[in-house]
Design an enzyme around this catalytic site. Structure first.
Site, PDB file in Angstrom:
ATOM      1  N   ASP A 213     -42.249 -24.254  -2.764  1.00  0.00           N
ATOM      2  CA  ASP A 213     -41.812 -24.860  -4.021  1.00  0.00           C
ATOM      3  C   ASP A 213     -42.683 -26.093  -4.260  1.00  0.00           C
ATOM      4  O   ASP A 213     -43.535 -26.446  -3.436  1.00  0.00           O
ATOM      5  CB  ASP A 213     -40.321 -25.186  -3.974  1.00  0.00           C
ATOM      6  CG  ASP A 213     -39.986 -26.206  -2.910  1.00  0.00           C
ATOM      7  OD1 ASP A 213     -40.917 -26.800  -2.329  1.00  0.00           O
ATOM      8  OD2 ASP A 213     -38.795 -26.413  -2.642  1.00  0.00           O
TER       9      ASP A 213
ATOM     10  N   GLY B 135     -40.348 -30.563  -6.651  1.00  0.00           N
ATOM     11  CA  GLY B 135     -39.635 -31.136  -7.790  1.00  0.00           C
ATOM     12  C   GLY B 135     -38.128 -31.169  -7.576  1.00  0.00           C
ATOM     13  O   GLY B 135     -37.483 -32.204  -7.736  1.00  0.00           O
TER      14      GLY B 135
ATOM     15  N   GLN C 212     -38.684 -24.016 -18.101  1.00  0.00           N
ATOM     16  CA  GLN C 212     -37.481 -24.836 -18.162  1.00  0.00           C
ATOM     17  C   GLN C 212     -36.836 -24.672 -19.542  1.00  0.00           C
ATOM     18  O   GLN C 212     -37.153 -23.713 -20.250  1.00  0.00           O
ATOM     19  CB  GLN C 212     -37.815 -26.303 -17.846  1.00  0.00           C
ATOM     20  CG  GLN C 212     -38.179 -26.550 -16.376  1.00  0.00           C
ATOM     21  CD  GLN C 212     -36.981 -26.450 -15.435  1.00  0.00           C
ATOM     22  OE1 GLN C 212     -35.827 -26.267 -15.854  1.00  0.00           O
ATOM     23  NE2 GLN C 212     -37.253 -26.516 -14.116  1.00  0.00           N
TER      24      GLN C 212
ATOM     25  N   GLY D 196     -34.294 -24.297 -13.322  1.00  0.00           N
ATOM     26  CA  GLY D 196     -33.229 -25.010 -14.022  1.00  0.00           C
ATOM     27  C   GLY D 196     -31.948 -24.229 -14.197  1.00  0.00           C
ATOM     28  O   GLY D 196     -31.078 -24.619 -14.962  1.00  0.00           O
TER      29      GLY D 196
ATOM     30  N   ASP E   8     -34.873 -16.676  -4.188  1.00  0.00           N
ATOM     31  CA  ASP E   8     -34.687 -17.459  -2.969  1.00  0.00           C
ATOM     32  C   ASP E   8     -33.336 -18.131  -3.108  1.00  0.00           C
ATOM     33  O   ASP E   8     -32.894 -18.418  -4.223  1.00  0.00           O
ATOM     34  CB  ASP E   8     -35.752 -18.556  -2.814  1.00  0.00           C
ATOM     35  CG  ASP E   8     -35.456 -19.750  -3.696  1.00  0.00           C
ATOM     36  OD1 ASP E   8     -35.677 -19.654  -4.923  1.00  0.00           O
ATOM     37  OD2 ASP E   8     -34.959 -20.776  -3.187  1.00  0.00           O
TER      38      ASP E   8
ATOM     39  N   CYS F 182     -22.020  -2.710   8.530  1.00  0.00           N
ATOM     40  CA  CYS F 182     -23.310  -3.386   8.686  1.00  0.00           C
ATOM     41  C   CYS F 182     -23.984  -3.015  10.009  1.00  0.00           C
ATOM     42  O   CYS F 182     -23.319  -2.857  11.030  1.00  0.00           O
ATOM     43  CB  CYS F 182     -23.078  -4.897   8.610  1.00  0.00           C
ATOM     44  SG  CYS F 182     -24.531  -5.882   8.954  1.00  0.00           S
TER      45      CYS F 182
ATOM     46  N   CYS G 117     -26.509  -4.869  11.430  1.00  0.00           N
ATOM     47  CA  CYS G 117     -27.295  -6.010  11.918  1.00  0.00           C
ATOM     48  C   CYS G 117     -27.008  -6.271  13.393  1.00  0.00           C
ATOM     49  O   CYS G 117     -26.021  -5.774  13.933  1.00  0.00           O
ATOM     50  CB  CYS G 117     -26.987  -7.259  11.083  1.00  0.00           C
ATOM     51  SG  CYS G 117     -25.543  -8.186  11.640  1.00  0.00           S
TER      52      CYS G 117
ATOM     53  N   CYS H 260     -23.414  -7.588  14.021  1.00  0.00           N
ATOM     54  CA  CYS H 260     -22.328  -6.617  13.839  1.00  0.00           C
ATOM     55  C   CYS H 260     -22.391  -5.484  14.858  1.00  0.00           C
ATOM     56  O   CYS H 260     -21.366  -4.904  15.204  1.00  0.00           O
ATOM     57  CB  CYS H 260     -22.357  -6.045  12.420  1.00  0.00           C
ATOM     58  SG  CYS H 260     -21.788  -7.235  11.184  1.00  0.00           S
TER      59      CYS H 260
ATOM     60  N   HIS I  87     -26.687 -12.269  10.586  1.00  0.00           N
ATOM     61  CA  HIS I  87     -25.876 -11.359   9.765  1.00  0.00           C
ATOM     62  C   HIS I  87     -26.110 -11.587   8.274  1.00  0.00           C
ATOM     63  O   HIS I  87     -26.364 -10.649   7.521  1.00  0.00           O
ATOM     64  CB  HIS I  87     -24.388 -11.500  10.080  1.00  0.00           C
ATOM     65  CG  HIS I  87     -23.548 -10.738   9.095  1.00  0.00           C
ATOM     66  ND1 HIS I  87     -23.407  -9.367   9.164  1.00  0.00           N
ATOM     67  CD2 HIS I  87     -22.889 -11.143   7.979  1.00  0.00           C
ATOM     68  CE1 HIS I  87     -22.664  -8.964   8.127  1.00  0.00           C
ATOM     69  NE2 HIS I  87     -22.341 -10.025   7.398  1.00  0.00           N
TER      70      HIS I  87
END
Lengths: 384, 384
Positions: free
Chosen positions: B91, B94, B200, B227, B277, B315, B317, B320, B346
């Protein structure tokens, strides 16, 4: 049921062995990562297995207080609860009750204390320590002993040792009553649990002798040497270890409790020890200390800020394969939890890999050579 | 050099794409785990890769303050520094400068502020944000924008949007000067870095329109919608996302910054978004919140104390597959760091696996069906 222990090879007093427990085989000499509260701090049990641990240690005192051994028993025991299907050894809670608990009162019956978590009144006795470990369902339970502080006079140490012997008999009787079904009020998820005795006697050889005789008379499935690594000089520890180990049956596993530094592993194997546990690799990892072939380094040091080398250039662990000292220092200084994870992976690998080298060396009659080479390059003092 | 973006399949506005960056391929729609300070909190980069992440996000503001972008540049860039050889997006700093920094002063030039770490006087400008990211060597750099708070009036939002447009031009010019070798004072470890613009305009469609026109006129390698996810109602977020995404070039990747909840992923993909993200899976993991097919659960709750089921029975993973809710609750209540690790594994798996399902569904024209099925069973409200 019970354990089998085969000595596959020896070199001097060093033994290459194979310990078979209810949940599998432990190649010895072995190091047991410490999983105090049913977790090895900052890593997963998958990580611990991938690093090559055959067995882990869990703490009776901590698990008794939280989440409680009855809850763990109802979950099917510690193996099911923590998702680890290999051997587990539980300590008896003695060491923690003497180091962590508040306002403890010692009597012939046992120890009454207040939980360090919430002040609740609790007690541990030789019988209840056996019951708690039966509920936890570990593969190896330890008898409940009194842990002397250091230094202690001959009289004080004698009293501790003698009481520990009386507790040994009571703890063994309770363990056997549980095993033969006489004590049916205790949920016991691991029918194959065995129990080790603990030799006390501090740094006094005559008291160690008496403790060995008395403990062998009670008769356990294996024997531990307790009351060392509590502050005594390292030469004294080696001397007492050698003196005590020599009197323990050669056909049974010998466990040196709470030791130690990497060089201690070599010195103790050389004196006939088969099993170790120690918080150093995990605890020091969280404090930024990383073990290397030439000694520990502290990753906090400014000298590592732009050091592109892995923590230990000779190491093949996941941390060293991928990360630099500079990166690990950054994570540590930034307070990132991943620092603890990566450092712990490295230190546990270092300990477990050292044990692997020791096992291989004994097999090929090269342990003395390996030990000499290790001690030549390894310095206990931190490189700064 | 630069990026390529192929749209492999579409269903309505949803796109199944393939983004090729200097360090590899990102299958889109993609979720980027957040590695704020060059680490995804409480897990390792090996874990992140094993979970299936193609790309991670790192934070310019945090890394600029510590350990510093010049140090990272000298280490060969962020990829070498953090041991991650796949794509990285940074990023612009900001967002953090507007949310974390102390005593900031905003001017046309940029932002002067005091570090939240040690109070040191720092500044970020469109040019310096480009320089810092050039030193970090991420695959995707973001232009420096002004992040408005919510709610804001039309006038306030207009001023922010207009300044962001002026900063867009300056940031792009600096980025191009770096790329063409005109700015030789900046060590630039990744010659293949590209730069995304940020739209924005808050929740005002006319301002979003102006921002799109102006940002496209500057011309970037991809476009982000900034934003949003700052407190506005979710319907407004979806509406502005749809309105803005529709005006962005179909041939270039679209990134919705900082979003969101699992259902937001479906709603936003459905409106043409390719990249996401969000700190939710990692941050909430550390607070004991686990995402499941039926909604989030909070593992702290007493109802899970003896719950032998994995967090999400559907799940696959590592957490789990091996652990129960009862165990995870115990670790969390005991304050074990391993709780954060297992919960993070997880939650990241949940997000990354959701994106995998979305990609597969678009490919086979079944995204609408998958979305409907997901929203039928998933509840934003925590099951308690």
């Amino acid at each position: 049921m019970g354990l089998t222990f085969q000595v596959l090879a020896t070199e001097g007093l060093a033994r290459r062995g194979r310990l078979t427990l209810a949940h599998g085989v432990v190649e010895t000499p072995a190091f047991m990562p410490v999983g105090t509260r049913a977790a090895v701090k900052s890593v997963t049990m998958d990580d611990v297995r991938a690093l090559g641990a055959d067995i882990v240690l869990a703490n009776t005192y901590h698990l008794h207080l939280r989440p409680g051994d009855p809850l763990i028993a109802r979950a099917g025991g510690l193996h099911a609860f923590m998702g680890w299907d290999r051997p587990i050894l539980t300590d008896s809670g003695g060491y923690q009750v003497f180091s962590l608990a508040e306002r403890r009162t010692l009597s012939e019956e046992g120890v009454v204390f207040r939980s360090h978590l919430d002040g609740q009144l609790c007690s541990l006795t030789p019988e209840s320590a056996a019951d708690i470990q039966a509920r936890l369902g570990s593969d190896v339970a330890m008898m409940f002993d009194e842990c002397p502080s250091w230094p202690a006079t001959h009289d004080e140490t004698h009293a501790t040792m003698a009481r520990t012997l009386r507790w040994a008999r009571r703890g063994r009787e309770r363990f056997q009553a549980l095993g033969t079904g006489q004590a049916t009020d205790v949920l016991r998820p691991n029918a194959g649990q065995v129990q080790f005795g603990i030799i006390q006697g501090g740094t006094y050889k005559d008291l160690r002798d008496q403790s060995v005789v008395g403990t062998l008379e009670v008769g356990f499935d294996g024997y531990a040497i307790g009351g060392l690594s509590v502050g005594e000089p390292v030469e004294v520890m080696y001397d007492i270890t050698a003196h005590t180990a020599a009197q323990l049956p050669g056909t049974m596993p010998r466990y040196l409790m709470g030791t130690g530094m990497p060089d201690d592993l070599f010195e103790s194997v050389d004196r006939g020890i088969d099993l170790f546990d120690c918080v150093l690799p995990t605890r020091n990892a969280r404090n930024g200390q990383l073990f290397t072939r030439s000694g520990p380094i502290n990753i906090k040091h400014a000298r590592y800020a732009e050091d592109a080398r892995p923590p230990d250039p000779d190491c093949g662990c996941p941390t060293c394969r991928r990360h630099s000292r500079a990166y690990l220092r950054h994570l540590f200084m930034a307070g990132e939890m991943t620092a603890a994870t990566l450092n712990t992976l490295h230190n546990l690998h270092f300990y477990l890999d050292t044990m692997r080298s020791i096992r291989d060396a004994i097999k090929f009659g090269r342990f003395a050579e390996l030990k000499r080479a290790f001690l030549e390059t390894y310095s206990r003092r931190q490189a700064e």
